[in-house]
Design an enzyme around this catalytic site. Structure first.
Site, PDB file in Angstrom:
ATOM      1  CB  SER A 234      -7.683   1.672   0.617  1.00  0.00           C
ATOM      2  OG  SER A 234      -6.743   1.680   2.099  1.00  0.00           O
ATOM      3  CE  LYS A 279      -8.277  -0.489   4.432  1.00  0.00           C
ATOM      4  NZ  LYS A 279      -8.122  -0.115   3.702  1.00  0.00           N
TER       5      LYS A 279
END
Length: 339
Positions: A234, A279
């Site tokens: 990611s 996140k």
């Protein structure tokens, strides 16, 4: 007598509480991780400096015990996943870790490729062999090879791709012995393994491993990306932006704190990831001003839309920016005024 009973009961209760910590449930828990500045871990030789920062964002993932499961149940930004949604079929936790580290390595390769091509610099690859991701139980390689092993010779021969490796093994007949030369923890070993037919799928023989190419990218000026034990794909987008920023004179950060997430393909496409809400929490705590999120071409339940929702819920002032490609991200950053 009663005192002894109290002591015994207290001892049993203590044992139960301790056992609850170490007893693993068939679930994984993910929670907000960290937002980490990239300039200290990515170094392009003689690269340009930046006034702000690009940051990768992470989630923390771990096997659930009774306490962590209960905490996740009442926490808005912790997620509970059944084991079969995290581990592939027959995959062990060790193999899962190896797979995540390989995905990180692949993200670094793709990010380097994208950034150097964008900067107009040549990119070449060196093939080092194959990388073992998984060993199938009850197949010949089980107990002889491990996830993370790098095979670079077969019967003394080297190959230029994993497909050539597989084609060679498939020429063998069931029961034939093949010698594999591999490295594990910086030590070279040889092991002889007999091939056998697979029980499922096309009729062919093998040794029972899942594999990928083990390759490295060759660029000039050279770049180092040190990620320690961070796994997964990611960070690809943010890696590519940091590398490109060090390669080019104009500073894309413009003095800002810029976080983000998303996979990166060699064609520059940005892909979705898991844990976008967590996140957002991590980036907001780290003081990010801008967050780049995969747009998924405007899909209804895209990472971008989930990021917008999470930012609103926590009262974040971060600007959430949708991106589908590396070029889109660069174009947006180039238009930012200097801070």
């Amino acid at each position: 007598m009663r005192k002894k009973l109290y002591v015994s009961s207290g001892f049993v209760l203590t044992l139960v509480l301790i056992a609850a910590v170490f007893y693993s449930l068939p679930y994984y828990i993910s929670k907000p991780g960290m937002a980490k500045e990239l300039e200290p871990i990515i170094t392009v030789k003689n690269g340009y400096k930046e006034k702000g920062n690009f940051m990768l964002t992470t989630v923390r993932m771990g096997r659930a015990n009774i306490y962590s499961y209960a905490a996740a149940k009442i926490s808005k930004y912790e997620e509970i996943y059944p084991v079969n949604q995290i581990l592939n079929q027959t995959e062990t936790e060790e193999e899962y870790t190896v797979r995540q580290l390989y995905l990180m390595k692949d993200a670094k390769l793709n990010a380097t490729d994208v950034a150097y091509h964008k900067a107009g610099l040549p990119v070449t690859y060196k093939y080092n062999g194959i990388y073992v991701l998984n060993v199938i139980p009850k197949m010949p390689a089980f107990g002889k090879l491990k996830a993370g092993d790098r095979i670079f010779k077969v019967d003394g021969q080297t190959f230029s791709s994993s497909s050539e490796f597989m084609d060679y093994v498939r020429t063998k007949k069931s029961g034939e012995e093949v010698t594999f030369t591999y490295s594990r923890k910086q030590q070279t070993n040889n092991v002889k393994i007999k091939v056998k037919p697979f029980k499922q799928g096309p009729k062919r023989v093998g040794i029972g491993i899942s594999l990928v190419d083990d390759k490295e990218v060759i660029v000039h000026p050279p770049v180092k990306v040190i990620t320690d034990e961070i796994g997964g794909p990611s960070a690809g987008l943010m890696f590519s932006l940091e590398i490109y920023n060090q390669l080019t004179k104009d500073d894309l950060t413009k003095g800002r704190q810029i976080a983000g997430t998303g996979t990166i393909s060699v064609d520059g496409s940005v892909g979705p990831i898991g844990g976008i809400e967590q996140k957002i929490v991590a980036a907001d705590k780290a003081g990010a001003e801008i967050f780049l999120a995969p747009n998924e071409h405007g899909m209804k339940n895209s990472n971008y839309r989930d990021a917008l929702k999470a930012a609103h819920e926590i009262g974040s002032k971060m600007k959430i920016v949708p991106v589908d490609t590396f070029d889109e991200a660069v174009a947006y950053l180039e238009k930012l005024p200097n801070k």
